[in-house]
Scaffold this active site. Structure first.
Site, PDB file in Angstrom:
ATOM      1  N   ARG A  12       0.283  -1.091   0.077  1.00  0.00           N
ATOM      2  CA  ARG A  12      -0.113   0.011  -0.126  1.00  0.00           C
ATOM      3  C   ARG A  12       0.850   1.419  -0.232  1.00  0.00           C
ATOM      4  NH1 ARG A  12      -3.053  -3.575   3.504  1.00  0.00           N
ATOM      5  NH2 ARG A  12      -5.104  -4.628   2.212  1.00  0.00           N
ATOM      6  N   GLU A  18      -4.814  17.152 -10.946  1.00  0.00           N
ATOM      7  CA  GLU A  18      -5.188  17.246 -12.061  1.00  0.00           C
ATOM      8  C   GLU A  18      -7.482  17.553 -12.294  1.00  0.00           C
ATOM      9  OE1 GLU A  18      -3.064  15.857 -15.416  1.00  0.00           O
ATOM     10  OE2 GLU A  18      -4.219  15.928 -17.133  1.00  0.00           O
ATOM     11  N   HIS A  67       7.264  10.998 -28.484  1.00  0.00           N
ATOM     12  CA  HIS A  67       6.180  11.394 -27.434  1.00  0.00           C
ATOM     13  C   HIS A  67       7.186  12.846 -27.857  1.00  0.00           C
ATOM     14  CE1 HIS A  67       3.450  12.405 -24.617  1.00  0.00           C
ATOM     15  NE2 HIS A  67       4.893  12.907 -23.693  1.00  0.00           N
TER      16      HIS A  67
HETATM   17  P1  NAD Z   1      11.984   5.970 -22.332  1.00  0.00           P
HETATM   18  O1  NAD Z   1      11.980   5.847 -20.249  1.00  0.00           O
HETATM   19  O2  NAD Z   1      11.769   4.930 -23.048  1.00  0.00           O
HETATM   20  O3  NAD Z   1      13.298   6.922 -22.177  1.00  0.00           O
HETATM   21  C1  NAD Z   1      13.684   5.915 -24.116  1.00  0.00           C
HETATM   22  C2  NAD Z   1      14.880   6.167 -24.324  1.00  0.00           C
HETATM   23  O4  NAD Z   1      16.531   5.880 -23.760  1.00  0.00           O
HETATM   24  C3  NAD Z   1      15.056   4.341 -23.675  1.00  0.00           C
HETATM   25  O5  NAD Z   1      15.767   3.361 -25.003  1.00  0.00           O
HETATM   26  C4  NAD Z   1      15.778   3.920 -22.240  1.00  0.00           C
HETATM   27  O6  NAD Z   1      17.078   2.773 -22.432  1.00  0.00           O
HETATM   28  C5  NAD Z   1      17.434   5.232 -23.005  1.00  0.00           C
HETATM   29  N1  NAD Z   1      18.210   6.444 -22.208  1.00  0.00           N
HETATM   30  C6  NAD Z   1      17.418   6.450 -20.669  1.00  0.00           C
HETATM   31  N2  NAD Z   1      17.750   7.137 -20.482  1.00  0.00           N
HETATM   32  C7  NAD Z   1      19.289   6.953 -20.739  1.00  0.00           C
HETATM   33  C8  NAD Z   1      20.560   7.941 -20.442  1.00  0.00           C
HETATM   34  N3  NAD Z   1      21.089   8.608 -19.478  1.00  0.00           N
HETATM   35  N4  NAD Z   1      21.813   7.007 -21.805  1.00  0.00           N
HETATM   36  C9  NAD Z   1      21.133   6.202 -22.471  1.00  0.00           C
HETATM   37  N5  NAD Z   1      20.526   5.639 -23.101  1.00  0.00           N
HETATM   38  C10 NAD Z   1      18.878   6.133 -21.845  1.00  0.00           C
HETATM   39  O7  NAD Z   1      11.246   7.556 -22.638  1.00  0.00           O
HETATM   40  P2  NAD Z   1      10.930   8.400 -21.759  1.00  0.00           P
HETATM   41  O8  NAD Z   1      11.106  10.238 -22.736  1.00  0.00           O
HETATM   42  O9  NAD Z   1      12.182   9.768 -20.860  1.00  0.00           O
HETATM   43  O10 NAD Z   1       9.897   8.535 -21.102  1.00  0.00           O
HETATM   44  C11 NAD Z   1       8.945   8.747 -21.495  1.00  0.00           C
HETATM   45  C12 NAD Z   1       7.551   7.847 -20.981  1.00  0.00           C
HETATM   46  O11 NAD Z   1       7.182   9.013 -20.118  1.00  0.00           O
HETATM   47  C13 NAD Z   1       6.022   7.565 -21.693  1.00  0.00           C
HETATM   48  O12 NAD Z   1       5.867   6.207 -21.157  1.00  0.00           O
HETATM   49  C14 NAD Z   1       5.478   8.543 -21.252  1.00  0.00           C
HETATM   50  O13 NAD Z   1       3.901   8.188 -21.095  1.00  0.00           O
HETATM   51  C15 NAD Z   1       6.160   9.066 -19.815  1.00  0.00           C
HETATM   52  N6  NAD Z   1       5.493  10.149 -19.613  1.00  0.00           N
HETATM   53  C16 NAD Z   1       4.698  10.050 -17.651  1.00  0.00           C
HETATM   54  C17 NAD Z   1       4.918  11.565 -17.134  1.00  0.00           C
HETATM   55  C18 NAD Z   1       3.524  11.532 -16.138  1.00  0.00           C
HETATM   56  O14 NAD Z   1       3.715  12.475 -15.529  1.00  0.00           O
HETATM   57  N7  NAD Z   1       4.438   9.912 -15.376  1.00  0.00           N
HETATM   58  C19 NAD Z   1       4.951  13.049 -17.851  1.00  0.00           C
HETATM   59  C20 NAD Z   1       5.005  12.157 -19.741  1.00  0.00           C
HETATM   60  C21 NAD Z   1       5.535  11.093 -19.941  1.00  0.00           C
END
Ligand code: NAD
Length: 377
Positions: A130, A245, A275
């Site tokens: 939890r 939100e 994205h």
């Molecule tokens: P991701 O987590 O998939 O990372 C992108 C790629 O970069 C991956 O292949 C990862 O292995 C690689 N990577 C990460 N850090 C690295 C580093 N330092 N060096 C080398 N490679 C690295 O993508 P993202 O763009 O970080 O996140 C996208 C996700 O975030 C989506 O699922 C989206 O829905 C979510 N999101 C959540 C919120 C929230 O408020 N919770 C807000 C925006 C987006």
């Protein structure tokens, strides 16, 4: 809490949420000095580190060593990289591993990774026993300026993205600006779109600063730290006003209605569109649409487009390789993302740079005509 070498390079941003308040620490080398910060969360604390294979290869050993040095026993839980990891199967794998390591409620789940790992590990931390302590250690620019702050967690289901999740605030966010050096340039650019977004919502002076300092932000150092810190301040302010939100946290969706429709239209294929790229095009479209509705000057839309293009981001539908479905289908995706009520849509529109607002009565027919104009023929 003080960290070794806690000097002027480290910026602290407070997220004020009463008893759930926490700090975001931003600066170089934080992975290597995370141990003391995690240890400070509780006497005898232990941890699980959720991390994807790619990030583990670059940064896990340094984090493990830092935790070991202060006697925090840590169990790594390594998941595959990519959006498909935000799944029920992976959630079960992570929660099983946390329980198998016999971690308790006061112990920490450390999310070392991008938004995928942050959302998955955050959800696991929110539901195991939890609610366990959560430490976000974002490793993408997007995660440092957006997903690691604010407590939204979740996974995708076959019905759509982020449909299962909880609000679970971290106890601490550690954003190591150096880890961004291993990130691909494309992922860095995509995260930069979210940085620009904060300027466009309500920080026109910040947007102008970005226009003048883009190259320095991309190359690292003090400008990068400042851009991340200012973005975190912007997000923290919105979250403090509207944690779950119910009102103006929706402003953070600037560019996202069009952006999500483009992600859906490209089948969430990250080779075609990630994205942040969808958000970049979406923000340009939101400004152009606002100008078309006589809400804002077309000059502002041109300025936004120019800046994003200089940053190497796509800014138009025609920039997406491989063709898109027609405007009617794009409109269907928009309608699925945002409920249409009696032909009216909720959109984030703008009166100009730094003057975004929530418009709840946007005629769907106007959006469709606009998409027809903007679609490559
Ligand atoms: P991701 O987590 O998939 O990372 C992108 C790629 O970069 C991956 O292949 C990862 O292995 C690689 N990577 C990460 N850090 C690295 C580093 N330092 N060096 C080398 N490679 C690295 O993508 P993202 O763009 O970080 O996140 C996208 C996700 O975030 C989506 O699922 C989206 O829905 C979510 N999101 C959540 C919120 C929230 O408020 N919770 C807000 C925006 C987006």
């Amino acid at each position: 809490m003080r960290l070794e070498q806690d000097g002027e390079d480290l910026v602290r941003v407070a997220v004020s949420l009463g008893p759930r308040s926490y700090e975001i620490l931003i600066g170089g080398g934080l992975v290597a000095r995370a141990g003391r910060a995690v240890a400070g969360l509780g006497e005898g604390i232990r941890a699980a580190i959720v991390v994807d294979e790619t990030v583990a290869g670059f940064h896990l050993e340094r984090l493990k060593a830092s935790l070991d040095a202060v006697g925090v026993a840590a169990t790594p839980i390594i998941v595959p990289p990519g959006e498909q990891t935000k799944s029920m199967a992976m959630l079960e794998r992570v929660t099983d591993a946390i329980l198998a390591a016999r971690l308790e409620r006061g112990d920490a789940v450390v999310a070392l990774g991008g938004g995928v790992v942050g959302d998955l590990a955050g959800f696991a931390a929110g539901i195991v026993r939890r609610g366990m302590a959560l430490v976000q250690m974002p490793t993408t620019l997007l995660a440092q300026v957006d997903s690691s702050v604010g407590g939204k967690t979740g996974i995708n289901t076959r019905q759509g993205k982020n449909l299962l999740g909880v609000f679970h605030q971290p106890r601490l966010v550690l954003a190591d600006t150096n880890v961004l050096d291993t990130l691909s340039p494309r992922e860095f650019r995509a995260g930069y779109a979210e940085v620009v977004k904060y300027g466009l919502i309500d920080r026109p002076v910040f947007f102008e600063w970005l226009e003048n300092n883009r190259a320095e932000i991309f190359s690292g150092g003090a400008a990068r730290t400042h851009a991340i810190a200012e973005s975190c301040r912007a997000k923290a302010e919105v979250v403090a006003r509207d944690e779950e939100e119910k009102g103006d946290r929706a402003l953070l969706n600037l560019g996202h209605t069009f952006g999500h429709a483009l992600e859906a239209a490209t089948g969430y294929d990250s080779r075609r569109l990630v994205h942040g790229e969808g958000v970049a095009i979406g923000m340009v479209l939101a400004h152009q649409f606002s100008a078309r509705m006589n809400l804002a000057s077309p000059d502002d839309a041109r300025r936004v487009e120019a800046h994003l293009r200089q940053a190497g981001l796509p800014t138009a539908l025609a920039d997406i390789d491989g063709g898109l479905p027609g405007p009617d289908t794009l409109m269907d995706f928009i309608a699925q993302d945002k409920k249409v009520r009696r032909g009216q849509l909720t959109f984030i529109l703008t009166h100009g740079i730094g003057e975004a607002f929530v418009a709840r009565d946007v005629p769907a027919s106007e959006v469709l005509s606009f998409l027809k104009e903007k679609s490559p023929s």
